[in-house]
Design an enzyme around this catalytic site. Sequence first.
Site, short mmCIF file in Angstrom:
data_model
loop_
_atom_site.label_atom_id
_atom_site.label_comp_id
_atom_site.label_asym_id
_atom_site.label_seq_id
_atom_site.Cartn_x
_atom_site.Cartn_y
_atom_site.Cartn_z
N HIS A 1 0.97 -1.24 -0.30
CA HIS A 1 -0.34 0.20 -0.23
C HIS A 1 1.12 1.33 -0.36
O HIS A 1 0.58 1.95 -0.50
CB HIS A 1 -0.58 -0.29 1.20
CG HIS A 1 -1.95 -0.88 0.63
ND1 HIS A 1 -2.93 -0.41 0.25
CD2 HIS A 1 -2.58 -2.20 1.82
CE1 HIS A 1 -3.94 -1.25 0.05
NE2 HIS A 1 -3.85 -2.01 1.14
N GLU B 1 -2.66 -18.99 -19.74
CA GLU B 1 -1.37 -18.56 -18.15
C GLU B 1 -0.82 -20.20 -18.41
O GLU B 1 0.04 -20.37 -17.39
CB GLU B 1 -2.10 -17.87 -17.38
CG GLU B 1 -2.78 -18.56 -16.65
CD GLU B 1 -3.57 -17.73 -16.08
OE1 GLU B 1 -3.15 -16.83 -15.13
OE2 GLU B 1 -4.63 -17.79 -15.39
N ASP C 1 2.39 -15.89 -15.43
CA ASP C 1 2.15 -17.13 -15.32
C ASP C 1 2.86 -17.61 -16.47
O ASP C 1 3.29 -18.92 -16.67
CB ASP C 1 0.86 -17.27 -15.16
CG ASP C 1 1.30 -16.94 -13.09
OD1 ASP C 1 1.63 -17.04 -12.73
OD2 ASP C 1 -0.27 -16.72 -12.81
N CYS D 1 -2.59 -9.67 -21.00
CA CYS D 1 -2.81 -8.43 -20.23
C CYS D 1 -1.50 -8.70 -19.56
O CYS D 1 -1.52 -8.06 -17.92
CB CYS D 1 -4.23 -8.54 -19.08
SG CYS D 1 -4.44 -10.73 -19.35
#
Length: 590
Positions: free
Chosen positions: A202, A445, A469, A516
């Site tokens: 974060h 993937e 992946d 992606c």
Amino acid sequence: MTIRAAEDEIVLEGLAIARGVAIGVVFPHDAGTIKVPERRIEPDQVEGECERFAEAVAGAARQVEQLQEKAVDLGGAAAEEMGYLLDAYRQMLKGSRLTRGVQHRIAQKLLNAEAAVQQEIAEIVRGFEAMEDAYLAARVADIKDIGRRLLRSLTHTPYRPFTDLPRNAVILAEEMTPADTALLNPRRVAGLATVVGGAESHTAIMARSLGLPTVLGVSGLLRGLRGGEPIIVDGTGGVVVINPSATTMAHYRKKRADCLRARRALARLRDVPAETRDGTRILLQANMELPAEVAAVLESGAEGIGLLRSEFMYMNREDVPSEDEQYHLLRELIERLGGRRLTVRTFDAGGDKLAPALGCSIGPNPALGLRAIRLGLARPELLETQLSAILRASAHGPVRILIPMVATVEELRAARKMMDSALARLIAAGLPVSDPPPPLGAMIEIPGAALAADSLAAEADFFAIGTNDLTQYTLAIDRSDEAVAHLFNPLHPAVLRLIQFAADAAAKAGIPLCVCGEMAGDPRYTALLLGLGIRDLSMSTNNLPMVKQRIHEIDQGAAELCARAVMAESDSARISALVDSCHADGRCEL
């Protein structure tokens, strides 16, 4: 890694987190050590210690409320990110595993409240750190921050960070909590660097939202440090320079000016279509982890969300979100997108991921175990609940459903059957859904899925290639393992052939295909992907302007020639050289 470039100049390397160049003066930040007394209590003292803990929880909750009020002033993506984080903090402070665990330690182990908090936090942190998932492991900082707040409240330890900041302060710290990052004033703070921290934390997200050049994971950063020293933080190159020489300073001043000019130029491309020089139109979309990122998606000029990682709905909780809860979260997101398409990846969870919420046991090899669509089919009530929520949300805007880690046609057929069942139930109940229903796609993937892409294309409405992946599984390389991470190579001929197999199968079946993974967001690979027939790319919002600029420079015919030359090669080094020859160098990557 430390490089001594001159007698007094020290150059340190870390993780490039938030792009840009900061030039300023060192301001060391000390989060403050909290002395925690540990003692045994008598049974008749349990009630009093539990009351002390309850008061500390209430005090920490008040701090969170104050931070939430302050977060509104941050504006934009930073305010949304902070709001999401603080909501998670509130969940951890009421009826959570943390609070129940502390109460149990006080009552059963007869520990004082401070020691109970410290031990419970340590146990939760160990569990998170053991997770083989960068995003989940990065939540450790959030857990530690809550623990520090509770301990400061119990021990009445004051905390007043960032007072008397000099102008152009560069904050250096062992570790920065996201809440501390939110307290930084970008008008006075030039940049940020820490010893501890990762790209998925974060703190990293907050730094990017605030636009602060940031480098995390800098070993040796605080060794022999003096406040007020001149310093440079290169958030693009992942470099920190302490006490820079005149030559180094001149170099980075020029780089900062070049980067600011490039940033302004890229910003002007926001509303310009992504189109090659010879008129080939490319769809550019954004990958998204958290709802807080939607503001950045809209600001980037993305034409939709090509990959929403839906795991955020399962975070920071021990139960599974209901259909209604998931529906309302997705509906709000769809409405904010204003007609842009949303592709929701069903939960890629299981094994070590989100085990508490989903009630899963951790297998011997979580990455290859019961996760994603395998878990969804093993626990159909989980997947059907999510599919129902997505179907209901589809009534409010364009949506696609993406199934992760598909290996067989049977898995995709089973997912579609489950979706059809959910659709029939919703229609029977009189609940609105889109007509026609959302397309159902397969994520490519796994090498076996790419090799069987022609069969999958007959069942899928679209494909999405996850190059991260796909590369990892094809080459049997764990990118998180430092011993072999350097072998990770998306330009390995086997990886490229699998991408080509999937692209050719999609084209033959007449279904859309999107890339992606990280390849999509790297301008170095743009010409190659376009040459392979890819017309839809989804990436981090930070990378989207650079890729759009690269597309404007490409001639589609030349890209196809480049791709043919690459695919005729079997040597990775030669492939890399060919790809580089197709890519224009010398731009500042912001």
